[in-house]
Design an enzyme around this catalytic site. Structure first.
Site, PDB file in Angstrom:
ATOM      1  N   HIS A 297      -0.491 -47.274  48.046  1.00  0.00           N
ATOM      2  CA  HIS A 297      -1.809 -47.778  48.483  1.00  0.00           C
ATOM      3  C   HIS A 297      -1.944 -47.695  50.000  1.00  0.00           C
ATOM      4  CE1 HIS A 297      -3.792 -49.264  44.901  1.00  0.00           C
ATOM      5  NE2 HIS A 297      -2.757 -49.998  44.539  1.00  0.00           N
TER       6      HIS A 297
ATOM      7  N   CYS B 185      -3.445 -51.279  37.766  1.00  0.00           N
ATOM      8  CA  CYS B 185      -3.740 -51.531  39.171  1.00  0.00           C
ATOM      9  C   CYS B 185      -4.979 -52.416  39.232  1.00  0.00           C
ATOM     10  CB  CYS B 185      -4.019 -50.201  39.883  1.00  0.00           C
ATOM     11  SG  CYS B 185      -4.408 -50.367  41.634  1.00  0.00           S
ATOM     12  N   LEU B 186      -4.949 -53.410  40.100  1.00  0.00           N
ATOM     13  CA  LEU B 186      -6.118 -54.287  40.238  1.00  0.00           C
ATOM     14  C   LEU B 186      -7.339 -53.504  40.715  1.00  0.00           C
ATOM     15  CD1 LEU B 186      -4.395 -57.453  41.745  1.00  0.00           C
ATOM     16  CD2 LEU B 186      -5.365 -57.220  39.460  1.00  0.00           C
TER      17      LEU B 186
ATOM     18  N   GLN C 230      -6.181 -52.680  49.404  1.00  0.00           N
ATOM     19  CA  GLN C 230      -7.028 -53.044  48.262  1.00  0.00           C
ATOM     20  C   GLN C 230      -8.037 -54.137  48.590  1.00  0.00           C
ATOM     21  OE1 GLN C 230      -3.320 -53.442  45.661  1.00  0.00           O
ATOM     22  NE2 GLN C 230      -4.849 -52.870  44.167  1.00  0.00           N
TER      23      GLN C 230
ATOM     24  N   GLY D  53       1.231 -57.133  42.011  1.00  0.00           N
ATOM     25  CA  GLY D  53       1.341 -56.552  43.346  1.00  0.00           C
ATOM     26  C   GLY D  53      -0.033 -56.309  43.931  1.00  0.00           C
TER      27      GLY D  53
ATOM     28  N   HIS E 249       4.462 -48.194  44.056  1.00  0.00           N
ATOM     29  CA  HIS E 249       3.022 -48.190  43.758  1.00  0.00           C
ATOM     30  C   HIS E 249       2.236 -48.803  44.928  1.00  0.00           C
ATOM     31  CE1 HIS E 249      -0.431 -49.154  40.825  1.00  0.00           C
ATOM     32  NE2 HIS E 249      -0.738 -49.858  41.901  1.00  0.00           N
TER      33      HIS E 249
END
Ligand code: QAP
Ligand code: CO
Length: 168
Positions: free
Chosen positions: A138, A92-93, A51, A46, A134
């Site tokens: 963000h 999470c990236l 991000q 995701g 999630h």
């Protein structure tokens, strides 16, 4: 198509609140393509626009085993349809290398738009339900580390800050 740079915790830009998407044009389609490519290349399931430093309300998800079933949600919202919680070991990236257990409602109804602006309604459970919550977090400037103890969050922040200071 291009790979976009992913912001990492504790970058303050991850705390911005994203604005609704109002224009469904080619520029938006290009952004979606780039976000999908970026997510797949980073081996994520995701990715929210926040991000990649784009403060618009859209996200991409691919929870399929073969990484060939990308989904795009624009102006996404969710309604809890099952208050029972489910636990996942989340990563999470934007918080590379760290995974912690987070509890979230196990079943949600997603309302969103697709790339053309058409309405989407979908029930989600399992990893998809967790992932969508999630990613919507963000868009509201929230990260999974916010659900952890202060001590854990501060340790993760200190380790990532140290990592960011290393010469590349
Ligand atoms: C959110 O996270 C998520 O640390 C998406 O080194 C994760 O795609 C929802 C990733 C788990 C539910 C369960 C993280 C890749 C990817 C890393 C991701 C890493 C490489 C995270
Ligand atoms: Co994330």
């Amino acid at each position: 198509m291009s790979i976009l740079q992913i912001l990492e915790f504790p970058d303050p830009r991850l705390r911005k609140i994203a604005k609704p998407v109002t224009v469904f044009d080619e520029e938006l389609e290009d952004l979606i393509e780039d976000m999908l490519e970026t997510m797949h290349e980073a081996e994520g399931i995701g990715l929210a626009a926040t991000q990649v430093n784009v403060h618009k309300r859209l996200l991409v998800i691919d929870v399929s085993e073969n990484r060939d079933a990308p989904q795009v949600f624009i102006n996404p919202e969710f309604e809890i349809i099952e208050h029972e919680l489910s636990e996942y070991n989340e990563g999470c990236l934007s918080v590379p290398g760290f995974y912690e257990t987070v509890s979230r409602p196990r079943m949600v109804k997603i309302t969103a738009q697709d790339a053309k602006g058409e309405k989407i309604e979908q029930a989600a459970e399992g990893i998809l339900a967790t992932c969508i919550q999630h990613e919507i977090d963000h868009l509201d400037g929230k990260l999974f580390v916010d659900y952890l103890s202060t001590l854990k969050r501060h340790r993760i922040r200190a380790k990532l800050e140290k990592e960011h200071k290393k010469p590349v």
